[in-house]
Design a protein around this motif. Sequence first.
Motif, PDB file in Angstrom:
ATOM      1  N   ASP A 281      39.996  43.345  44.722  1.00 10.21           N
ATOM      2  CA  ASP A 281      39.435  42.845  43.459  1.00 10.21           C
ATOM      3  C   ASP A 281      40.130  41.533  43.087  1.00 10.21           C
ATOM      4  OD1 ASP A 281      38.644  42.328  40.903  1.00 10.21           O
ATOM      5  OD2 ASP A 281      39.471  44.161  40.023  1.00 10.21           O
ATOM      6  N   GLY A 282      39.403  40.445  43.177  1.00  9.08           N
ATOM      7  CA  GLY A 282      39.974  39.121  42.894  1.00  9.08           C
ATOM      8  C   GLY A 282      40.450  38.970  41.456  1.00  9.08           C
ATOM      9  N   ASP A 283      39.981  39.842  40.561  1.00  7.15           N
ATOM     10  CA  ASP A 283      40.399  39.769  39.156  1.00  7.15           C
ATOM     11  C   ASP A 283      41.573  40.697  38.847  1.00  7.15           C
ATOM     12  OD1 ASP A 283      38.444  37.919  38.459  1.00  7.15           O
ATOM     13  OD2 ASP A 283      36.930  39.499  38.174  1.00  7.15           O
ATOM     14  N   ALA A 284      42.118  41.357  39.845  1.00  8.20           N
ATOM     15  CA  ALA A 284      43.228  42.290  39.580  1.00  8.20           C
ATOM     16  C   ALA A 284      44.404  41.516  38.971  1.00  8.20           C
ATOM     17  CB  ALA A 284      43.655  42.978  40.875  1.00  8.20           C
ATOM     18  N   PRO A 285      45.030  42.064  37.931  1.00 13.50           N
ATOM     19  CA  PRO A 285      46.130  41.347  37.256  1.00 13.50           C
ATOM     20  C   PRO A 285      47.324  41.046  38.155  1.00 13.50           C
ATOM     21  CG  PRO A 285      45.607  43.450  36.141  1.00 13.50           C
ATOM     22  CD  PRO A 285      44.647  43.308  37.254  1.00 13.50           C
ATOM     23  N   ILE A 286      47.459  41.767  39.255  1.00 13.93           N
ATOM     24  CA  ILE A 286      48.602  41.497  40.157  1.00 13.93           C
ATOM     25  C   ILE A 286      48.573  40.045  40.635  1.00 13.93           C
ATOM     26  CG2 ILE A 286      47.414  42.256  42.310  1.00 13.93           C
ATOM     27  CD1 ILE A 286      51.038  43.131  41.598  1.00 13.93           C
ATOM     28  N   PHE A 287      47.353  39.457  40.727  1.00 16.97           N
ATOM     29  CA  PHE A 287      47.255  38.078  41.222  1.00 16.97           C
ATOM     30  C   PHE A 287      47.841  37.066  40.227  1.00 16.97           C
ATOM     31  CE2 PHE A 287      43.701  39.922  43.867  1.00 16.97           C
ATOM     32  CZ  PHE A 287      44.401  39.832  45.072  1.00 16.97           C
ATOM     33  N   GLN A 288      47.998  37.490  38.972  1.00 19.93           N
ATOM     34  CA  GLN A 288      48.597  36.568  37.987  1.00 19.93           C
ATOM     35  C   GLN A 288      50.084  36.352  38.231  1.00 19.93           C
ATOM     36  OE1 GLN A 288      47.470  38.115  34.123  1.00 19.93           O
ATOM     37  NE2 GLN A 288      45.322  37.974  34.689  1.00 19.93           N
ATOM     38  N   VAL A 289      50.724  37.325  38.889  1.00 20.81           N
ATOM     39  CA  VAL A 289      52.159  37.145  39.164  1.00 20.81           C
ATOM     40  C   VAL A 289      52.418  36.866  40.646  1.00 20.81           C
ATOM     41  CG1 VAL A 289      52.932  38.609  37.245  1.00 20.81           C
ATOM     42  CG2 VAL A 289      52.595  39.634  39.501  1.00 20.81           C
ATOM     43  N   ALA A 290      51.365  36.991  41.469  1.00 16.41           N
ATOM     44  CA  ALA A 290      51.568  36.856  42.921  1.00 16.41           C
ATOM     45  C   ALA A 290      51.767  35.392  43.316  1.00 16.41           C
ATOM     46  CB  ALA A 290      50.373  37.432  43.674  1.00 16.41           C
ATOM     47  N   ASP A 291      52.688  35.145  44.238  1.00 13.41           N
ATOM     48  CA  ASP A 291      52.848  33.809  44.815  1.00 13.41           C
ATOM     49  C   ASP A 291      51.811  33.606  45.924  1.00 13.41           C
ATOM     50  OD1 ASP A 291      55.527  32.880  43.577  1.00 13.41           O
ATOM     51  OD2 ASP A 291      55.905  34.929  44.231  1.00 13.41           O
ATOM     52  N   PHE A 292      51.519  34.686  46.641  1.00  7.40           N
ATOM     53  CA  PHE A 292      50.497  34.651  47.687  1.00  7.40           C
ATOM     54  C   PHE A 292      49.574  35.845  47.465  1.00  7.40           C
ATOM     55  CE2 PHE A 292      54.292  32.685  49.409  1.00  7.40           C
ATOM     56  CZ  PHE A 292      53.799  31.486  49.903  1.00  7.40           C
ATOM     57  N   GLY A 293      48.300  35.561  47.257  1.00  6.07           N
ATOM     58  CA  GLY A 293      47.353  36.650  47.020  1.00  6.07           C
ATOM     59  C   GLY A 293      46.268  36.653  48.075  1.00  6.07           C
ATOM     60  N   LEU A 294      45.955  37.836  48.572  1.00  6.98           N
ATOM     61  CA  LEU A 294      44.885  37.966  49.554  1.00  6.98           C
ATOM     62  C   LEU A 294      43.838  38.909  48.973  1.00  6.98           C
ATOM     63  CD1 LEU A 294      44.070  37.221  52.448  1.00  6.98           C
ATOM     64  CD2 LEU A 294      45.344  39.225  53.241  1.00  6.98           C
TER      65      LEU A 294
END
Length: 312
Positions: A281-294
């Motif tokens: 899920d591209g909208d998952a909040p984890i991506f807000q803190v991730a340096d590298f997101g897949l």
Amino acid sequence: MAVLVIADHDNASLKDNTHKTVTAALAVSGDVDVLVAGKDAKAAADAAAKIAGVRKVLLADSDALGQGLAEAVTDLAVSLAGGYDAILTPATSQGKNFSPRIAAKLDVAQISEIIEVVDASTFVRPIYAGNALETVQSSDSKKVITVRPTAFKAAGEGGSASVESVGAGAGAPKTTFVDQQLVKSARPELTGAKIVVSGGRAMGSAEEFQRVIEPLADKLGAAVGASRAAVDAGYAPNDYQVGQTGKVVAPELYVAIGISGAIQHLAGMKDSKVIVAINKDGDAPIFQVADFGLVADYKAAVPELMDALTAA
Ligand code: FAD
């Protein structure tokens, strides 16, 4: 002003949390003693004496202390408190067990999980699951403080403090040690690991968690973590839980797989140096803190990652 640090150790060796707590203590005062309370813990005391900046190591020995009974550590610390203006302990499960008891017996307020020392009576600590930082100024005559180890660098080696034996205190007359079941693992310990690979609810079963997360962790020499949802569903043991009600980690690399990034999870890992997230899920909040997101299905991404690591 003198400060007593209660060491985190397993009798045979000193845990790195002690070095980090000494760093916090040295920011409070230059006169820092370390209490090693255990059973046959001379080796841990000798290691504490080598920490740079430590003035003196106090070594107390009894069965109750060796078994880590909070009542015994509390009695001992309270008996020594007269000589100190502050007592600091790492905010481990053990430290969080005895530190509030020490504070209560000394009739002062505990200052919990500090992440910064502003001055000898002023400290910064996270509140609301790490969403806000509170600066606390204490007017208590003695400060009883737990220290969040991930927020402080470990004090270096090079000290040559003396080791002094002290009485073991009154013991723990109302408590009896029954049993201890330790999980033995070849992997690094979660809170001290340089790399952590964590899995979330997306794993769907304990078998899938073991199939996906554990081999990747082993490939990277990492500790294994989990979200609370994964733990609550029985996919991973309780002691893997990272977050507000689990362990706080700040490794060099944190890999979150199938974890949404709920605020309570972020509270336990957002200070990691590099965060990698795999989530479909591209909208998952984890991506807000991730340096590298897949943005990907882990079922495709993790095998590819394993292949790339094998080829590297
Ligand atoms: P979910 O939120 O369900 O997320 C699963 C994620 O996996 C989703 O983002 C989804 O897109 C993704 N996904 C699904 N399938 C795939 C796939 N095939 N490939 C890739 N991605 C996929 N939580 C903690 O973790 N630690 C705590 O210490 C903690 N303490 C709490 C304390 C309190 C008081 C409360 C109220 C809650 C606490 N929680 C804690 C729970 C927290 O609020 C969340 O419920 C929990 O973190 C969610 O876990 P999760 O991300 O694994 O699951």
